[in-house]
Design a protein around this motif. Structure first.
Motif, PDB file in Angstrom:
ATOM      1  N   UNK A  50     -12.515   0.334   9.671  1.00 50.51           N
ATOM      2  CA  UNK A  50     -10.977   0.607   9.747  1.00 50.51           C
ATOM      3  C   UNK A  50     -10.514   0.066   8.442  1.00 50.51           C
ATOM      4  N   UNK A  51      -9.663   1.119   7.654  1.00 57.46           N
ATOM      5  CA  UNK A  51      -9.114   0.810   6.499  1.00 57.46           C
ATOM      6  C   UNK A  51      -7.830   1.191   6.256  1.00 57.46           C
ATOM      7  N   UNK A  52      -6.824   0.383   5.559  1.00 55.41           N
ATOM      8  CA  UNK A  52      -5.421   0.538   5.467  1.00 55.41           C
ATOM      9  C   UNK A  52      -5.078  -0.021   4.042  1.00 55.41           C
ATOM     10  N   UNK A  53      -4.092   0.813   3.495  1.00 57.93           N
ATOM     11  CA  UNK A  53      -3.479   0.291   2.229  1.00 57.93           C
ATOM     12  C   UNK A  53      -2.013   0.113   2.728  1.00 57.93           C
ATOM     13  N   UNK A  54      -1.514  -1.190   2.218  1.00 57.14           N
ATOM     14  CA  UNK A  54       0.092  -1.749   2.714  1.00 57.14           C
ATOM     15  C   UNK A  54       1.101  -1.814   1.807  1.00 57.14           C
ATOM     16  N   UNK A  55       2.095  -1.452   2.144  1.00 53.86           N
ATOM     17  CA  UNK A  55       3.465  -1.715   1.188  1.00 53.86           C
ATOM     18  C   UNK A  55       3.379  -3.262   1.186  1.00 53.86           C
ATOM     19  N   UNK A  56       3.699  -3.473  -0.335  1.00 51.74           N
ATOM     20  CA  UNK A  56       3.948  -4.792  -0.719  1.00 51.74           C
ATOM     21  C   UNK A  56       4.903  -5.729   0.182  1.00 51.74           C
ATOM     22  N   UNK A  57       5.048  -6.857   0.412  1.00 53.80           N
ATOM     23  CA  UNK A  57       5.941  -7.479   1.328  1.00 53.80           C
ATOM     24  C   UNK A  57       6.723  -8.489   0.125  1.00 53.80           C
ATOM     25  N   UNK A  58       6.167  -8.784  -0.972  1.00 50.49           N
ATOM     26  CA  UNK A  58       7.050  -9.670  -1.761  1.00 50.49           C
ATOM     27  C   UNK A  58       7.122  -9.050  -3.155  1.00 50.49           C
ATOM     28  N   UNK A  73       1.105  -1.447  -6.997  1.00 47.96           N
ATOM     29  CA  UNK A  73       2.145  -1.847  -6.116  1.00 47.96           C
ATOM     30  C   UNK A  73       3.128  -0.681  -5.906  1.00 47.96           C
ATOM     31  N   UNK A  74       3.504  -0.061  -7.107  1.00 48.21           N
ATOM     32  CA  UNK A  74       4.757   0.994  -6.798  1.00 48.21           C
ATOM     33  C   UNK A  74       4.399   2.116  -6.080  1.00 48.21           C
ATOM     34  N   UNK A  75       3.013   2.480  -6.126  1.00 49.21           N
ATOM     35  CA  UNK A  75       2.677   3.673  -5.625  1.00 49.21           C
ATOM     36  C   UNK A  75       2.584   3.306  -4.011  1.00 49.21           C
ATOM     37  N   UNK A  76       1.955   1.894  -3.692  1.00 46.45           N
ATOM     38  CA  UNK A  76       2.057   1.434  -2.290  1.00 46.45           C
ATOM     39  C   UNK A  76       3.424   1.313  -1.598  1.00 46.45           C
ATOM     40  N   UNK A  77       4.242   1.100  -2.422  1.00 47.59           N
ATOM     41  CA  UNK A  77       5.785   0.793  -2.012  1.00 47.59           C
ATOM     42  C   UNK A  77       6.085   2.164  -1.121  1.00 47.59           C
ATOM     43  N   UNK A  78       5.623   3.268  -1.899  1.00 45.68           N
ATOM     44  CA  UNK A  78       5.855   4.662  -1.378  1.00 45.68           C
ATOM     45  C   UNK A  78       5.054   5.305  -0.373  1.00 45.68           C
ATOM     46  N   UNK A  79       3.800   4.861  -0.527  1.00 43.45           N
ATOM     47  CA  UNK A  79       2.705   5.588   0.361  1.00 43.45           C
ATOM     48  C   UNK A  79       2.060   4.618   1.471  1.00 43.45           C
ATOM     49  N   UNK A  80       1.988   3.528   0.988  1.00 38.66           N
ATOM     50  CA  UNK A  80       1.219   2.301   1.879  1.00 38.66           C
ATOM     51  C   UNK A  80       1.842   2.296   3.274  1.00 38.66           C
TER      52      UNK A  80
END
Length: 217
Positions: A50-58, A73-80
């Protein structure tokens, strides 16, 4: 009757040292093996992951942490994935893998990975942590106990070469979960072989000596 264990190796990649003020940006879990108190059954690498990339929370982050894992982090804000979606899916995956057995998280070091995963499960997953509040094992401590050594001598670099994983530590969550899972399974199988050898020596000894031999349990 005690439940059998299902060992799940986990790795997290973060942008700081603690959850809440900082974010878990990716994590991976892979099933390592099953143990019923008698025999250990190793599961093939990457056969259940099981694998996931997440949006930052802070907003806060440590540049050095991002330099290590290479995450954006910028990429993950859009795609996580949203933390809630990711942790709900992760919780369901763990429960599906273990069925009626006990899920046991293993990591190196477990203190770091557990702190993020438990916090995220409890905060975001509808059913909380599938590992309960304490169902985890530290691989370094496990080796320390099996080898009868001290903490300074239980570092991966000091372990016998036959116990080390065949895959590198890359700071990719899945790669590292697989690597740590291999290490754990190698130590587990080695510890069981040592126990069988000790029992064989005890059974082969004269009766007067066997009574004085204390098997490793």
């Amino acid at each position: 009757m005690p439940r059998p264990d299902v060992y799940i190796s986990a790795d997290v990649e973060t942008d700081g040292p603690i959850p809440g003020p900082y974010s878990m940006l990716s994590f991976a879990m892979t099933v390592v093996g099953h143990y019923d108190g008698r025999s250990f059954e190793r599961v093939a690498d990457r056969s259940a992951v099981f694998v996931r990339e997440l949006q930052p929370i802070a907003e806060d982050f440590e540049p050095d942490a991002l330099a290590v894992n290479g995450l954006d982090r910028d990429y993950l804000r859009e795609h996580g994935a949203s933390p809630k979606q990711a942790m709900d899916e992760a919780s369901a995956w763990v429960r599906e893998q273990v069925g009626s057995a006990r899920a046991v998280l293993v990591a190196y070091p477990v203190a770091f990975d557990w702190s993020f995963l438990y916090w995220y499960f409890q905060r975001y997953a509808a059913h909380g942590s599938p590992f309960g509040h304490s169902s985890c094992l530290d691989i370094r401590s496990f080796f320390l106990a099996c080898a009868g050594t001290v903490f300074d001598e239980a570092d991966k670099s000091r372990m016998p070469s036959f116990l080390r994983a065949s895959t590198p530590h890359t700071h990719d969550a899945l790669d590292d979960a697989v690597e740590q899972g291999q290490l754990f399974a190698n130590i587990f199988e080695w510890s069981l072989s040592q126990r069988r050898r000790q029992r064989h020596r005890s059974s082969a000894a004269p009766s007067w000596l066997a009574e004085r031999v204390v098997p490793i349990v």
